[in-house]
Design an enzyme around this catalytic site. Structure first.
Site, short mmCIF file in Angstrom:
data_model
loop_
_atom_site.label_atom_id
_atom_site.label_comp_id
_atom_site.label_asym_id
_atom_site.label_seq_id
_atom_site.Cartn_x
_atom_site.Cartn_y
_atom_site.Cartn_z
N SER A 170 -20.90 29.68 47.02
CA SER A 170 -22.04 29.80 47.94
C SER A 170 -21.80 30.92 48.96
O SER A 170 -21.67 32.08 48.59
CB SER A 170 -22.29 28.45 48.61
OG SER A 170 -23.44 28.46 49.41
N ASP A 338 -30.15 24.92 40.74
CA ASP A 338 -29.67 25.22 42.09
C ASP A 338 -30.83 25.70 42.95
O ASP A 338 -31.42 26.75 42.68
CB ASP A 338 -28.59 26.31 42.02
CG ASP A 338 -27.90 26.54 43.35
OD1 ASP A 338 -28.42 26.09 44.39
OD2 ASP A 338 -26.82 27.16 43.34
N HIS A 369 -26.38 22.90 43.42
CA HIS A 369 -25.53 23.77 44.22
C HIS A 369 -24.13 23.20 44.45
O HIS A 369 -23.20 23.96 44.66
CB HIS A 369 -26.21 24.03 45.56
CG HIS A 369 -25.68 25.21 46.30
ND1 HIS A 369 -25.85 26.52 45.85
CD2 HIS A 369 -24.96 25.32 47.44
CE1 HIS A 369 -25.28 27.36 46.69
NE2 HIS A 369 -24.73 26.65 47.66
#
Length: 433
Positions: A170, A338, A369
């Protein structure tokens, strides 16, 4: 759903309810363990380190220098960098066989985990108070400009290695994308960049929080009004909510929280544990930077406004990160569901990279995610692929690159595979482009 969470929090806080009063006796001890405890409780050695950035932040680094069996790491150096609103704990909070950092440590790698400025392990600064606006005046741009090189240089100096493998999740990918643009020579110190849920362009993201901040202008307003720290759930609040997760009446709350970022991971029986470790503090400017990317449809440095941009960057608009100039080999692991790292945006990042730089691009259709670090099937889906990618490019004592066809590599990956899925073939020609 958000209003339900707020109401429960307010009621419990007003009533003086503690986490220990709402079923914490039935919670897994991992819920309350810090990073060191999560590691040592599973039989691994632990080291804590600190490094100083050029602009004065003291960053906490966590190291797993050996395996459970007591063997000292004999393969290459690996650096994990966590995502937005997280810490190094995300890589060791799942079960042993599903925690990426623990699996690589057991496989013989010298595993390090970074912590971004402002989170609980990186709160110190040489001259700025954590209560000041100046302390929180950063986004992932500063993380790429200062934190990434400081962390990598410290690790290489400490280990004597010439290069390391960087594994970002991320925001950990955003700051590396920024660092590679702002510090081109950093590429010489990275043998592979593994991007888990790569975050650059965000034109198709659907995260509720970022969508509100971007479309309403509230994020910009709050930032300029002085809300510089974004801390949605302090440790006490997380412990409270984790305790609630043990009560059937409130267990749906835990699912609601994680469902915002990953409906699949929200099905895990370990959700109460994850609630105990997420979210952590960051700057409002970090969220605002992502909101700018959504509104302006760019992947660029933080937009300070026309006048300030001219003063800092020499251009009226914030400069775009020069993705086309990257030289580090990369691997992308993405989630098909995601909401932040939308597959369309990840594909754009992949298409913008120089030819032949992306060695492997794997999408997991059912992943959101967080499933990469919080998924119940990570040990038979993502983890074998991660180990395969690292084995393909990792250096042993700075020697030759290992081959994916090497028998030891195949063996080390095969023991992780479950009977339900063979995620990738063991033929190098089919794996990598």
């Amino acid at each position: 759903m958000a209003s339900r969470l707020v109401c429960v929090f307010l009621c419990l806080c007003l009533a003086g309810v503690r986490a220990s009063d709402v079923g914490s006796t039935s919670l897994d001890p991992d819920t309350y363990r810090n990073c060191e405890q999560l590691i040592t409780s599973k039989g691994f050695p632990f080291e804590g380190h600190e490094t100083l950035t050029e602009d004065g932040f003291v960053l906490g680094l966590h190291r797993i220098p050996g395996s459970r069996a007591g063997a000292v790491a004999s393969k290459g150096v690996v650096l994990f960098q966590h995502g937005l609103l997280a810490s190094s704990e995300e890589f060791v909070m799942n079960t042993l066989e599903r925690s990426p950092a623990l699996v690589l440590a057991d496989a013989g790698y010298d595993v390090w985990m970074g912590n971004n400025r402002g989170n609980p392990y990186s709160t110190k600064h040489t001259h700025k108070s954590r209560l000041s606006a100046a302390y929180w005046d950063f986004s992932y741009d500063e993380m790429g400009l200062y934190d990434v090189p400081a962390t990598i240089n410290y690790i290489l100096d400490n280990t004597g290695a010439k290069t390391l493998t960087y594994i970002g999740h991320s925001e950990g990918t955003s700051q590396m994308f920024a660092a590679l643009s702002l510090h081109p020579n950093l590429s010489n110190k990275i043998n592979l960049f593994i991007a888990i849920t790569p975050i650059g362009w965000l034109g198709h993201q659907s995260m509720p929080l970022l969508s509100v901040l971007a479309k309403s202008g509230v994020g910009e307003l709050l930032y300029h009004l002085g809300l510089h720290e974004f801390n949605p759930a302090a440790k006490l609040q997380r412990d409270l909510l984790a305790g609630l997760c043990a009560v059937p009446l409130f267990s749906a709350l835990c699912d609601d929280i994680l469902s915002m970022v990953d409906p699949y991971a929200a099905q895990s029986k370990r959700v109460p544990i994850y609630v105990g470790h997420f979210p952590e503090s960051t700057s409002s400017k970090c969220l605002l930077h992502y909101a700018q990317s959504i509104v302006q449809k760019t992947f660029a440095r933080f937009d300070l406004g026309h006048t300030a941009n001219l003063a800092k960057y020499g251009t009226a608009t914030a400069p775009a990160y020069n993705v086309s100039a990257y030289t580090v080999p990369m691997v992308f692991f993405a989630g098909g569901k995601d909401p932040l790292g939308n597959p369309t945006d990840v594909e754009r990042m992949a298409s913008e990279l120089p030819a032949n730089l992306l060695k492997w691009y794997q999408t997991y259709p059912h992943y959101g995610h967080m499933a990469f670090v919080a998924g119940d099937d990570a040990d038979v889906t993502f983890i074998p692929d991660l180990l395969m990618a690292v084995e393909k490019y990792a250096y042993v004592n700075n020697g030759p690159v290992l081959s994916v066809d090497d028998a030891s590599v195949v063996s080390s990956v095969s023991h992780l595979r479950g009977s339900t899925r063979d995620p990738v073939p063991l033929n190098a020609a089919e794996l990598f482009i």
